[in-house]
Every structure is written in structure tokens, then in C-alpha cells.
Motif scaffolding. Structure first.
Motif, PDB file in Angstrom:
ATOM      1  N   ALA A  13     -27.281  42.808  10.486  1.00 48.55           N
ATOM      2  CA  ALA A  13     -26.992  41.734   9.531  1.00 48.55           C
ATOM      3  C   ALA A  13     -26.933  40.391  10.240  1.00 48.55           C
ATOM      4  O   ALA A  13     -26.488  40.303  11.389  1.00 48.55           O
ATOM      5  N   GLY A  14     -27.381  39.356   9.548  1.00 51.15           N
ATOM      6  CA  GLY A  14     -27.255  38.007  10.087  1.00 51.15           C
ATOM      7  C   GLY A  14     -28.362  37.606  11.033  1.00 51.15           C
ATOM      8  O   GLY A  14     -28.288  36.563  11.680  1.00 51.15           O
ATOM      9  N   LEU A  15     -29.424  38.417  11.131  1.00 44.21           N
ATOM     10  CA  LEU A  15     -30.528  38.055  12.039  1.00 44.21           C
ATOM     11  C   LEU A  15     -31.615  37.260  11.306  1.00 44.21           C
ATOM     12  O   LEU A  15     -32.684  37.014  11.848  1.00 44.21           O
ATOM     13  N   ARG A  59     -19.548  38.007   0.621  1.00 47.71           N
ATOM     14  CA  ARG A  59     -18.707  39.116   0.158  1.00 47.71           C
ATOM     15  C   ARG A  59     -17.246  38.691   0.222  1.00 47.71           C
ATOM     16  O   ARG A  59     -16.863  37.927   1.085  1.00 47.71           O
ATOM     17  N   PRO A  65     -13.622  38.894   1.441  1.00 46.81           N
ATOM     18  CA  PRO A  65     -13.153  39.426   2.729  1.00 46.81           C
ATOM     19  C   PRO A  65     -12.592  40.836   2.594  1.00 46.81           C
ATOM     20  O   PRO A  65     -12.685  41.645   3.495  1.00 46.81           O
ATOM     21  N   ARG A 114     -16.926  47.391   3.262  1.00 45.64           N
ATOM     22  CA  ARG A 114     -18.330  47.318   3.636  1.00 45.64           C
ATOM     23  C   ARG A 114     -18.963  48.662   3.379  1.00 45.64           C
ATOM     24  O   ARG A 114     -18.326  49.684   3.515  1.00 45.64           O
ATOM     25  N   GLU A 122     -24.450  48.017  11.549  1.00 47.75           N
ATOM     26  CA  GLU A 122     -23.265  47.223  11.216  1.00 47.75           C
ATOM     27  C   GLU A 122     -21.944  47.930  11.418  1.00 47.75           C
ATOM     28  O   GLU A 122     -20.890  47.318  11.327  1.00 47.75           O
ATOM     29  N   GLU A 146     -32.009  40.930  18.318  1.00 46.38           N
ATOM     30  CA  GLU A 146     -31.003  39.878  18.470  1.00 46.38           C
ATOM     31  C   GLU A 146     -31.348  39.025  19.696  1.00 46.38           C
ATOM     32  O   GLU A 146     -31.670  39.569  20.754  1.00 46.38           O
ATOM     33  N   LYS A 198     -34.210  34.499  15.015  1.00 36.35           N
ATOM     34  CA  LYS A 198     -33.504  33.231  15.259  1.00 36.35           C
ATOM     35  C   LYS A 198     -33.817  32.692  16.653  1.00 36.35           C
ATOM     36  O   LYS A 198     -32.921  32.390  17.433  1.00 36.35           O
ATOM     37  N   ARG A 229     -35.273  23.764  10.007  1.00 39.93           N
ATOM     38  CA  ARG A 229     -33.818  23.829  10.101  1.00 39.93           C
ATOM     39  C   ARG A 229     -33.390  22.515  10.746  1.00 39.93           C
ATOM     40  O   ARG A 229     -33.937  22.132  11.782  1.00 39.93           O
ATOM     41  N   GLU A 285     -20.170  36.617  17.006  1.00 31.97           N
ATOM     42  CA  GLU A 285     -21.614  36.438  16.898  1.00 31.97           C
ATOM     43  C   GLU A 285     -21.931  35.483  15.740  1.00 31.97           C
ATOM     44  O   GLU A 285     -21.359  35.628  14.658  1.00 31.97           O
ATOM     45  N   PRO A 286     -22.816  34.514  15.965  1.00 33.22           N
ATOM     46  CA  PRO A 286     -23.073  33.509  14.909  1.00 33.22           C
ATOM     47  C   PRO A 286     -24.014  34.018  13.817  1.00 33.22           C
ATOM     48  O   PRO A 286     -25.091  33.463  13.616  1.00 33.22           O
ATOM     49  N   THR A 287     -23.612  35.069  13.100  1.00 33.87           N
ATOM     50  CA  THR A 287     -24.465  35.633  12.052  1.00 33.87           C
ATOM     51  C   THR A 287     -24.553  34.707  10.852  1.00 33.87           C
ATOM     52  O   THR A 287     -25.507  34.754  10.102  1.00 33.87           O
ATOM     53  N   GLY A 288     -23.501  33.904  10.652  1.00 31.47           N
ATOM     54  CA  GLY A 288     -23.476  33.059   9.457  1.00 31.47           C
ATOM     55  C   GLY A 288     -22.905  33.813   8.262  1.00 31.47           C
ATOM     56  O   GLY A 288     -22.722  33.241   7.184  1.00 31.47           O
ATOM     57  N   HIS A 289     -22.602  35.111   8.443  1.00 29.72           N
ATOM     58  CA  HIS A 289     -22.074  35.884   7.305  1.00 29.72           C
ATOM     59  C   HIS A 289     -20.554  35.974   7.345  1.00 29.72           C
ATOM     60  O   HIS A 289     -19.872  35.212   6.673  1.00 29.72           O
ATOM     61  N   SER A 290     -20.009  36.922   8.103  1.00 33.22           N
ATOM     62  CA  SER A 290     -18.548  37.121   8.150  1.00 33.22           C
ATOM     63  C   SER A 290     -18.212  37.908   9.409  1.00 33.22           C
ATOM     64  O   SER A 290     -19.097  38.251  10.183  1.00 33.22           O
ATOM     65  N   LEU A 291     -16.919  38.185   9.616  1.00 32.46           N
ATOM     66  CA  LEU A 291     -16.534  39.002  10.766  1.00 32.46           C
ATOM     67  C   LEU A 291     -17.093  40.419  10.591  1.00 32.46           C
ATOM     68  O   LEU A 291     -17.222  40.908   9.470  1.00 32.46           O
ATOM     69  N   LYS A 292     -17.404  41.068  11.707  1.00 29.92           N
ATOM     70  CA  LYS A 292     -17.917  42.440  11.654  1.00 29.92           C
ATOM     71  C   LYS A 292     -16.759  43.424  11.760  1.00 29.92           C
ATOM     72  O   LYS A 292     -15.673  43.072  12.253  1.00 29.92           O
ATOM     73  N   GLU A 314     -23.820  25.322   7.791  1.00 34.74           N
ATOM     74  CA  GLU A 314     -23.560  26.741   8.007  1.00 34.74           C
ATOM     75  C   GLU A 314     -22.287  26.944   8.821  1.00 34.74           C
ATOM     76  O   GLU A 314     -21.543  27.897   8.596  1.00 34.74           O
ATOM     77  N   ARG A 374     -15.187  31.142   6.151  1.00 31.46           N
ATOM     78  CA  ARG A 374     -15.275  32.576   5.914  1.00 31.46           C
ATOM     79  C   ARG A 374     -14.489  33.363   6.964  1.00 31.46           C
ATOM     80  O   ARG A 374     -13.777  34.316   6.652  1.00 31.46           O
TER      81      ARG A 374
END
Ligand SMILES: Nc1nc2c(ncn2[C@@H]2O[C@H](COP(=O)(O)OP(=O)(O)O)[C@@H](O)[C@H]2O)c(=O)[nH]1
Ligand SMILES: Nc1nc2c(ncn2[C@@H]2O[C@H](COP(=O)(O)OP(=O)(O)O)[C@@H](O)[C@H]2O)c(=O)[nH]1
Lengths: 272, 272
Positions: free
Chosen positions: A11-13, A34, A36, A40, A72, A119, A148, A221, B119-126, B156, B163
Motif C-alpha cells: 500500500a502507498g506505492l 480509512r 483510524p 484492516r 500489509e 519500494e 515513486k 507533482r 514510511e511516507p505512504t501518504g495513507h496511514s500508520l501500518k 500530502e 492522519r
């Protein structure tokens, strides 16, 4: 024309963004964050999205198979299994169709290529990457991409690409490489060589339009320190990836799937 | 003065680079690329490096505890265990020392802060992040940082920071926050508020010196589309992190470790 693309990576790639960028369509909406407290998914799910696109006047029916949940978990043992099952089930469905008398309405759902997102650590492939690729490389055309890649300097990209190629080689992993034939014309040979020299592609995705200082409107970007352009070949290999997927080697991807990967699966299955 | 810093995060998040950048020393050499065929460590190792640095004319004895192997396996179950053991063993060694008559030569080895790389996924904590933080937040001052934040746009970063703060809150995780006292002077209150507003810090590390177009020589990462400067507060929060760690809140980190975190450990241990 059909193109069935499998997209795999943590996720997040930037996978959803890249698919939208590749086909210039909002195939995947920006993810609603999502809650918090949301549980998941503790497993991998297989998500299929279909759409029609036009490329050089040619209509293409695109199917993207996404695998949210891959890599994940805290424990990612056998993360490859549901994905291999999906590839196999599509081979099985073709096998079944081949044995039918009435073949009129079948749509080829076999996976033509797997875009695997690496990654951008700058170090090497991870155990999870290696394990996954080893389980699928004989079943699907693998196109590894460095996700990225704007996170790496030009120098870091060269080192990382070399390191990935060494890892792939020493781990006995086969990736898709455009074949160069002696009777190819000059232009085709040059295009193939250019693509081969850039593998694995270091890509950047974006559907946002940004105005550059010199007045061009480009997909990019935007950072406080500069603008990275998706379609600028000095900034990343996105253009090369797109050429491989929907222009120069679409046919070769489909042929290799039908004549080599599927046939391997079929003979192994019939031998059992 | 002692500063004992624990550094935790997956490989390739720029941890070694950041430590070198923070203390302006090549504490960690650029990693010799591992041979592709090398067996990766299948466990986490605890690596300690010590050095002396000078800050504002004050000598600081710095110990950095690194945890290579964290989060790198396919199965990362109990990845937190060896790290919690390390924190505890340092508490135990202080406990032992407290009970001695001759205390002359003891050096306080308790961990004053844990820099946790996200990790800078931009989503949330893993899940791995959350599990680790929940296991250590009552034992060590946690300073979460967004690694390689040059991979995120300004927009972002704001969303991701919010987040992460929501995740931290909903998961009941406590992180280190500078206290603001009523009798603090204006300047201190302002510094604390500025630091608080930037948490979790979005950082970039580099020891390379680059010449900017306007002729300054700065620590930076150079891309074809621009130069991101480490010490430029418009580009990332590195300066704020450094202020927190070695200037404004070094004392508070040490006091909280001695008076709160250690005392909690001690009373729980003596009650058993
Ligand atoms: N630096 C960088 N960020 C990207 C890129 N592509 C997408 N992103 C950002 O990364 C985050 C996650 O992207 P997303 O497409 O949802 O990733 P997915 O989880 O793999 O589908 C979003 O904030 C995107 O804007 C890229 O090429 N470079
Ligand atoms: N984009 C970006 N890359 C970084 C940053 N810091 C380090 N890197 C690069 O990331 C790679 C891994 O860095 P390293 O410090 O070895 O990471 P570690 O494995 O966490 O110790 C190297 O290629 C570094 O040059 C950063 O702030 N931003």
C-alpha cells in the motif's frame, strides 16, 4: 483487443495513481481515508476493474486486477498464494473454454502482464519481493517498476536499478524482456534497446495538471523545490513504461502469455 | 551530558543518513551493498554506536542504538520483542546501580528517546507501526518522524500528519510532547508551540553539500527538477527535530525518562 493487467505491491506505492496516469482515466478514485479504528483487511483481496480506452485509434478493453492487502500485515507468510490462485483460475477458465465446442462468446481473461511495484528504498529487493516474484515469474510476464522514483536522485536510481537486476539474476527470476529479432527494422531495434536499457522502469505517476515556470501545462507533482513532470523522460521512465504496455509490446505480451506461459501451465496440469 | 537515542524503522527509510545529518558526523558509513546471494539476517540485531559531539559549546556523549532487521522479514511477528528487551535491560542495569553503595562510575544508559521512522505512504500508520508503538510508548519517549518526506507534496504532508495524529490518538499511543508551563517565558512558549504544531516531523536527511542556483552551499538532495535543502524550514522539519533533540528539550527528555518512564518500570518490577 484485450489487455489484462495484474497490479501488485504494498500500500502507498502509488499503484492506483499510476494506473490512472497510464490510461488517463480516473479508474481509481483517490482513496477515502480509512477511519483510524477500521479493522484492516487481514487478508489479500482480488479487485477487478474494467474500462475501454482508445490508443492510436485502436480500441482497447482494459482489465486491471488489483490486490489490496498484499504485504500489509505484520505476518505476510504466503502473501503470494491468493494471487497465484487468481492467475491459475484464469488459466483454468481458458482451458475449459478450449475444450468447448461453442467458442463464440469467450473473452480471454488470462493475465497478460504483472506490474510489480518495488519500494524505493535505494538498497535492494526485499524478501517479500523475491518470494512473490519466484512464485509468479513462470506464470505471468513480470514488469517490475521502481515506485515513486522521485524519491531517488539520478545516481541512486542507476545504482538501485543495477542492484535490482543483480538480485533478479541471482535469484533466478525471469522478467519480461522485449525480444529483438534480426529481421526487425532499425527503428524497432532501437526502441527495444532503449526500453531494455531502462528496465526496471523508475516511474512517477500523477493526474494533476501543473503550470511550469516556462508556461507549459503538464501532468506533474509539485514540490516547493521543483516540479517533477510525469511525461518528461529526463525526470522518470513513465513514457517508456507506457510505450511498452500499450504501444510497442502489447502484442508480444499477449503472444507470450498465450504461446508460452499458458502452454506451460496447460502441460503441467495435464501431466498431473 | 548523555543522550541515548534509539532509532527504529524499516530498512531504506534514511535512518543512517538522518543520524549522520543530525550530528554532522559520518557515524554510519554508506552501506556497502550486500551481495544479492547474502542471507539476510532473519532476526533483529541491536547495534550500538557511541561518539562525542559539541553543541553550543556543550559536550554531549551520544549513544545511538540501531535495530537493523526490524520489519524486514516476510513474517514480522513480535518484531518489537528484542527492542523492548533492550530498553528493559538498560532499565535493569540502572536499577542494579541504584542499589549499589559505590555509584561513582555509573554511566546512565537508559534510552532517552526513540526516533520512530514512518514510511511516507501518504495513507496511514501500518499494523507493524501501531503494534510497535503500543509496546514501547510507556517505556520510552517516542518521537515519530515521517521519513524521506520529500516524497510527499506540501498538501500530502498536512493530510498525512493529521492522519498519523488521529491514528496515534485512536490507538491510545502516547508520544513525547514538550510541556508548556505557565511560568515559561514568551520565547520558550513560542518555541514549544511551534514544535508541537509540526509533530510528527516530516524530515529529509543528507550530508551532501550542493550549490544552489543563488550561490549558497547547503546540505541537500539534488534532483533534475530541483534541490531540496535539509536546513530550509520551508522544505522540511529537520531543523525543528534537531532543536527538540539537542537544544530545547534534551533536558526534558532525560528528566521524563528518569522521573516518569523509569519509575513506572521500577514500580511495576518491584511489585511483581
Ligand atoms: N512521490 C510520489 N508520490 C506518489 C506517486 N504516485 C502517487 N503518489 C502519492 O502516494 C500516495 C499513495 O498513492 P496511491 O496511488 O493511493 O497508492 P496505492 O496505495 O499503491 O494505490 C498518494 O498520496 C499519492 O499522491 C509518485 O510517483 N511519487
Ligand atoms: N528521498 C530521500 N532519500 C533519502 C533521504 N535520506 C536518505 N535517503 C536515501 O535513502 C537510501 C537509504 O538511506 P539509509 O540512510 O541507508 O537508510 P536506512 O536503511 O534506514 O539506514 C539512500 O539511498 C539515501 O541516500 C531523504 O530524506 N529523502
Amino acid at each position: 483487443f484485450n489487455l489484462n493487467l495484474l497490479v501488485v505491491g504494498e500500500a502507498g506505492l502509488g499503484k492506483s495513481t499510476l494506473i490512472n496516469t497510464l490510461f488517463n482515466k480516473e479508474l481509481y478514485e483517490p482513496k477515502a481515508p480509512r477511519e483510524p479504528s477500521d479493522e484492516r483487511a487481514s487478508t489479500i483481496t482480488i479487485k477487478t476493474t474494467e474500462t475501454d480506452i482508445e490508443e492510436n485509434g485502436v480500441k482497447l478493453h482494459l482489465t486491471v486486477v488489483d490486490t489490496p492487502g498484499f504485504g500489509e500485515q505484520i505476518n505476510n507468510t504466503d502473501a503470494w498464494q491468493p494471487i497465484v490462485d487468481e492467475i491459475n483460475s484464469r488459466f483454468d477458465s481458458y482451458l475449459e473454454f478450449e475444450n468447448k465446442i461453442n467458442r463464440a462468446t469467450y473473452v480471454d481473461s488470462r493475465i497478460h502482464a504483472c506490474l510489480y511495484f518495488i519500494e524505493p528504498t535505494g538498497h535492494s529487493l526485499k524478501p517479500l519481493d523475491i518470494e512473490f516474484l519466484q512464485h509468479v515469474h513462470k506464470k505471468v510476464n513480470i514488469i517490475p517498476v521502481i515506485a515513486k522514483s522521485d524519491t531517488l536522485t539520478e545516481e541512486e536510481i542507476l545504482e538501485f536499478k543495477q542492484r535490482i537486476k543483480d538480485d533478479i539474476k541471482s535469484q533466478g527470476i525471469e522478467i519480461f524482456e522485449p525480444k529483438i529479432y534480426d529481421d526487425d527494422d532499425e527503428e524497432t531495434i532501437e526502441a527495444s534497446n532503449e526500453i531494455l536499457s531502462k528496465l526496471p522502469f523508475a516511474i512517477v505517476g500523477s493526474t494533476k495538471e501543473v503550470q511550469t515556470p516556462d508556461g507549459r501545462l503538464v501532468r506533474a507533482r509539485q514540490y516547493p523545490w521543483g516540479i517533477i513532470e510525469v511525461d518528461n523522460e529526463d525526470h522518470n521512465d513513465f513514457v517508456k513504461l507506457r510505450q511498452l504496455l500499450v504501444r510497442n509490446f502489447l502484442e508480444e505480451l499477449r503472444e507470450k502469455t498465450a504461446n508460452v506461459l499458458y502452454e506451460t501451465y496447460r502441460s503441467e496440469k495435464l501431466l498431473k
